[in-house]
Design a protein around this motif. Structure first.
Motif, mmCIF file in Angstrom:
data_model
loop_
_atom_site.group_PDB
_atom_site.id
_atom_site.type_symbol
_atom_site.label_atom_id
_atom_site.label_comp_id
_atom_site.label_asym_id
_atom_site.label_seq_id
_atom_site.Cartn_x
_atom_site.Cartn_y
_atom_site.Cartn_z
ATOM 1 N N SER A 27 1.556 -20.306 16.673
ATOM 2 C CA SER A 27 1.993 -19.005 16.140
ATOM 3 C C SER A 27 3.505 -18.890 16.143
ATOM 4 C CB SER A 27 1.478 -17.865 17.024
ATOM 5 O OG SER A 27 0.087 -17.862 17.082
ATOM 6 N N GLU A 29 6.386 -16.719 17.051
ATOM 7 C CA GLU A 29 6.454 -15.663 18.074
ATOM 8 C C GLU A 29 7.697 -14.791 17.878
ATOM 9 O OE1 GLU A 29 6.291 -18.057 21.622
ATOM 10 O OE2 GLU A 29 4.269 -18.804 21.156
ATOM 11 N N LYS A 55 -2.986 -14.574 12.368
ATOM 12 C CA LYS A 55 -3.850 -15.395 13.212
ATOM 13 C C LYS A 55 -5.237 -14.769 13.308
ATOM 14 C CE LYS A 55 -2.545 -18.438 15.010
ATOM 15 N NZ LYS A 55 -2.396 -19.806 14.439
ATOM 16 N N GLY A 65 -0.746 -12.434 15.591
ATOM 17 C CA GLY A 65 0.333 -12.885 14.714
ATOM 18 C C GLY A 65 1.361 -11.796 14.441
ATOM 19 N N THR A 87 2.122 -22.113 6.148
ATOM 20 C CA THR A 87 1.467 -21.114 6.981
ATOM 21 C C THR A 87 0.055 -20.890 6.462
ATOM 22 O OG1 THR A 87 1.880 -19.034 8.166
ATOM 23 C CG2 THR A 87 2.090 -18.950 5.770
ATOM 24 N N SER A 239 -0.367 -18.438 21.829
ATOM 25 C CA SER A 239 -1.725 -18.822 21.436
ATOM 26 C C SER A 239 -1.836 -20.336 21.596
ATOM 27 C CB SER A 239 -2.029 -18.394 19.997
ATOM 28 O OG SER A 239 -1.093 -18.961 19.093
#
Ligand code: PEP
Ligand code: MN
Length: 264
Positions: A27, A29, A55, A65, A87, A239
């Motif tokens: 992910s 962040e 996510k 996400g 992505t 994650s």
């Protein structure tokens, strides 16, 4: 690492002279995290930076996400490092936003591949573009669902397609988070021999200590690329912390994989 002919053709389209390595955090962040990881990856074999910004978590209550905000971070990472970006998109709104922000490659997650209506909507939304799309296998070991997703994208005239093998869920506990079931991607390749096949060892393993052996098996089976979750501080990842490796470990791993391959 060795290239198959079809990968060579596929990579020529990207202007790459080595197998495709996609790396980056599970992910996105923060902007700082995405940029720091991109800078640590830019001089490795990784040519494409991955980061999930939407996510789809199996159960609620986990980090879902950063959302569209992360698209700007990926763009900035691309500007600063020259890496391509990818992505996950899970609906047509994600597709629109990703296209607007010039994300190079879109991937379809395992929880989306199981849903023919959503796959069809995404394929329709991409019709008329030349986007590269990578389709993960469905969560469950169902070859027909995976084939169906490939067919929907081909029917929408999306030619730049590849598939990602991320393993299959089972109720039994095994050493893997998701069983590899190596035969299923082979069966898929038998039906679509020109489709580049990429291994995602991270979601198969669920743990970092067997990433290398999974990558080795994939290369022995002539896979065309690897997508490896990579974080500068894996244990603190928001994650999939247990399965991420550092950019330094990834760098060493790709060198070791090449040496092993040459020594065959
Ligand atoms: C991911 O790549 O972080 C991800 C959520 O993968 P999958 O769809 O394979 O579970
Ligand atoms: Mn993940």
């Amino acid at each position: 690492m060795q290239n198959s002919k079809k990968l060579r053709n596929w990579l020529d389209a990207f202007g790459l002279d080595h197998p495709l390595v996609i790396a980056g955090p599970c992910s996105a962040e923060t902007q700082e995290q995405v940029l720091a990881i991109a800078h640590q990856l830019k001089d490795t074999d990784a040519s494409v930076l991955r980061a999930g910004i939407w996510k789809p978590r199996t159960r609620p209550g986990n980090f879902e996400g950063v959302g569209a905000l992360g698209l700007k971070w990926l763009q900035e990472a691309k500007d600063q490092t020259g890496m391509m970006t990818t992505t996950e998109v899970a609906n047509t709104n994600h597709v629109d936003l990703a296209l607007k922000h010039d994300i190079d490659i879109l991937w379809i997650g395992a929880r989306t591949t199981v849903s023919p209506f959503v796959v069809q909507e995404i394929a329709d939304a991409l019709q008329g573009t030349d986007k590269t799309v990578l389709i993960k296998n469905p969560v469950n070991p169902d070859l027909a669902l995976w084939l169906g997703a490939v067919e929907r994208f081909y029917s929408a005239n999306i030619q730049n397609l590849g598939v990602i093998h991320r393993g299959f869920s089972t109720y039994e506990k095994t050493k893997y988070r998701n069983n590899p079931e190596w035969q299923i991607p082979i069966d898929l390749q038998n039906q679509f021999p020109d489709l580049p096949l990429i291994l995602d060892p991270s979601h198969i393993a669920g743990r970092r200590d067997i990433i290398f052996e999974l990558c080795q098996t994939a290369l022995d089976l002539n896979y065309d690329g690897l997508m490896v979750e990579t974080h500068f501080d894996p244990d603190s990842a928001w994650s999939d912390a247990k399965q991420q490796i550092t950019p330094q470990t990834l760098d060493k791993m790709t060198v070791d994989l090449r040496i092993r391959k040459k020594g065959d």
